[in-house]
Enzyme design. Structure first.
Site, PDB file in Angstrom:
ATOM      1  N   GLY A   1      -8.019   6.359  -4.373  1.00  0.00           N
ATOM      2  CA  GLY A   1      -7.730   7.770  -4.590  1.00  0.00           C
ATOM      3  C   GLY A   1      -8.151   8.699  -3.469  1.00  0.00           C
TER       4      GLY A   1
ATOM      5  N   ASN B   1      -6.049  10.028  -1.426  1.00  0.00           N
ATOM      6  CA  ASN B   1      -5.048  11.108  -1.476  1.00  0.00           C
ATOM      7  C   ASN B   1      -5.371  12.088  -2.594  1.00  0.00           C
ATOM      8  OD1 ASN B   1      -2.695  11.051   0.470  1.00  0.00           O
ATOM      9  ND2 ASN B   1      -2.864   8.885  -0.068  1.00  0.00           N
TER      10      ASN B   1
ATOM     11  N   LEU C   1       0.783   1.809  -8.437  1.00  0.00           N
ATOM     12  CA  LEU C   1       1.518   0.571  -8.140  1.00  0.00           C
ATOM     13  C   LEU C   1       2.483   0.120  -9.227  1.00  0.00           C
ATOM     14  CD1 LEU C   1      -1.302  -1.470  -6.343  1.00  0.00           C
ATOM     15  CD2 LEU C   1       0.552  -0.115  -5.339  1.00  0.00           C
TER      16      LEU C   1
ATOM     17  N   LEU D   1       5.760   0.499 -11.539  1.00  0.00           N
ATOM     18  CA  LEU D   1       7.044   1.217 -11.497  1.00  0.00           C
ATOM     19  C   LEU D   1       7.051   2.253 -12.622  1.00  0.00           C
ATOM     20  CD1 LEU D   1       9.850   1.209 -10.057  1.00  0.00           C
ATOM     21  CD2 LEU D   1      10.641  -0.238 -11.938  1.00  0.00           C
TER      22      LEU D   1
ATOM     23  N   ASN E   1       6.201  10.967  -4.562  1.00  0.00           N
ATOM     24  CA  ASN E   1       5.351   9.875  -4.101  1.00  0.00           C
ATOM     25  C   ASN E   1       5.131  10.037  -2.601  1.00  0.00           C
ATOM     26  OD1 ASN E   1       4.027   7.285  -4.141  1.00  0.00           O
ATOM     27  ND2 ASN E   1       5.881   6.365  -3.289  1.00  0.00           N
TER      28      ASN E   1
ATOM     29  N   HIS F   1       4.634   7.538   0.718  1.00  0.00           N
ATOM     30  CA  HIS F   1       4.715   6.153   1.187  1.00  0.00           C
ATOM     31  C   HIS F   1       4.222   6.140   2.638  1.00  0.00           C
ATOM     32  CE1 HIS F   1       6.189   2.048   1.152  1.00  0.00           C
ATOM     33  NE2 HIS F   1       6.655   2.260   2.366  1.00  0.00           N
TER      34      HIS F   1
ATOM     35  N   ASP G   1      10.504   3.487  -4.082  1.00  0.00           N
ATOM     36  CA  ASP G   1      10.673   4.074  -2.738  1.00  0.00           C
ATOM     37  C   ASP G   1      12.099   4.511  -2.413  1.00  0.00           C
ATOM     38  OD1 ASP G   1       7.984   3.456  -2.370  1.00  0.00           O
ATOM     39  OD2 ASP G   1       8.410   1.545  -1.403  1.00  0.00           O
TER      40      ASP G   1
ATOM     41  N   GLU H   1      -1.221  11.429   5.982  1.00  0.00           N
ATOM     42  CA  GLU H   1      -0.926  11.624   4.548  1.00  0.00           C
ATOM     43  C   GLU H   1      -1.804  12.711   3.967  1.00  0.00           C
ATOM     44  OE1 GLU H   1      -1.036   8.155   1.992  1.00  0.00           O
ATOM     45  OE2 GLU H   1      -0.349   6.902   3.634  1.00  0.00           O
TER      46      GLU H   1
HETATM   47  C1  GRF Z   1      -1.521   5.372   0.492  1.00  0.00           C
HETATM   48  O1  GRF Z   1      -1.388   4.633   1.667  1.00  0.00           O
HETATM   49  C2  GRF Z   1      -0.145   5.816   0.033  1.00  0.00           C
HETATM   50  O2  GRF Z   1       0.752   6.005   1.094  1.00  0.00           O
HETATM   51  C3  GRF Z   1       0.298   4.675  -0.821  1.00  0.00           C
HETATM   52  O3  GRF Z   1      -0.859   4.219  -1.439  1.00  0.00           O
HETATM   53  C4  GRF Z   1      -2.008   4.515  -0.664  1.00  0.00           C
HETATM   54  C5  GRF Z   1      -2.972   5.227  -1.571  1.00  0.00           C
HETATM   55  O4  GRF Z   1      -4.220   5.365  -1.012  1.00  0.00           O
HETATM   56  N1  GRF Z   1       1.346   5.089  -1.714  1.00  0.00           N
HETATM   57  P1  GRF Z   1      -5.370   6.158  -1.746  1.00  0.00           P
HETATM   58  O5  GRF Z   1      -5.662   5.454  -3.056  1.00  0.00           O
HETATM   59  O6  GRF Z   1      -4.896   7.562  -1.958  1.00  0.00           O
HETATM   60  O7  GRF Z   1      -6.513   6.080  -0.818  1.00  0.00           O
END
Ligand code: GRF
Length: 236
Positions: free
Chosen positions: A14, A16, A92, A94, A109, A111, A152, A181
């Site tokens: 987490g 992000n 992860l 769907l 999302n 990616h 995706d 990101e």
């Molecule tokens: C990131 O690389 C994002 O692009 C992908 O999953 C990862 C999540 O990382 N969808 P985090 O759990 O936010 O560190």
């Protein structure tokens, strides 16, 4: 608190989620209409993201998945928390079709590579970065896109090219893309929450990021400078 009620869905650590929370904490007071994170949900009990959310005092939930078959379905949980906008951050499982249909244009999302070339089922984690390195492409970089019921595939909102560097391995590239990101995703989410980005019925995306050239991602610059340049480009 006012504005969009945002759910963040995460399976992993987490980071992000953390960057979203930091962004909303910093900018939320000056733009309360941008909304706030009202729920963090995971398909995995014990996901680091749930711990982060609990520490931040945000409601958490586990939702039904192959790893948590007895948990309530995602649609039910989103409904119970009156969610307006769904943000996938390393989720992860769907997303079921009932949710992608109900949230069309309100579910996104991030990616960690260009799409569609480096996406699809099974393309997550370091595998994505290994595929980019093996391809000989000079650039990678995060893609933020709307979500439909195929991994995706939904229409792209923003892509920020990140250069590959001499001597790169999968870990080094992953870390560089993750920095991008953390800067890009909260800005796209805030724009969506404030209705500055729109998905049209024909799949076209309009609004703040459409056709806009983002500043060059120079990995030598500190995050504060990159963030400032990104904000300047988006304000133009
Ligand atoms: C990131 O690389 C994002 O692009 C992908 O999953 C990862 C999540 O990382 N969808 P985090 O759990 O936010 O560190």
């Amino acid at each position: 608190m006012s504005g969009a009620r945002i759910a963040v869905l995460a399976s992993g650590t987490g980071t992000n989620l953390q960057s979203l929370l930091a962004h909303f904490a910093e900018h939320g007071e000056s733009h309360p209409s941008a909304g706030h994170v009202a729920l963090v949900a995971s398909d995995r009990r014990g996901a680091g993201a749930l711990e982060r959310a609990a520490r931040a005092g945000i409601p958490i939930s586990v939702v039904r998945s192959p790893r948590a078959p007895d948990a309530p379905p995602l649609a039910e949980v989103l409904d119970a928390h009156r969610i307006d906008l769904v943000v996938l951050a390393g989720f992860l499982t769907l997303v079921p079709g009932d949710v992608t249909r109900a949230f069309a244009g309100r579910i996104v999302n991030v990616h960690p590579a260009p799409l569609p070339r480096f996406g699809g089922s099974g393309m997550y984690g370091l595998r994505v970065h290994r595929a980019v390195l093996a391809s000989g492409e000079p650039r990678s970089g995060p893609t933020v896109h709307f979500v439909d019921d195929v991994y995706d595939r939904g229409p792209a909102i923003a892509h920020w090219p990140v250069p590959l560097l001499a001597g790169d391995d999968d870990h080094a590239l992953a870390a560089r893309v993750l920095r991008a990101e953390h800067l890009l995703y909260p800005r796209v989410v805030a724009a969506l929450a404030a209705h500055r980005v729109r998905l049209h019925a024909d799949g076209r995306v309009s609004g703040q990021f459409a056709g806009r050239e983002l500043p060059r991602f120079d990995p030598a610059l500190p995050d504060s400078v990159l963030a400032h340049r990104l904000d300047e480009a988006l304000a133009r």
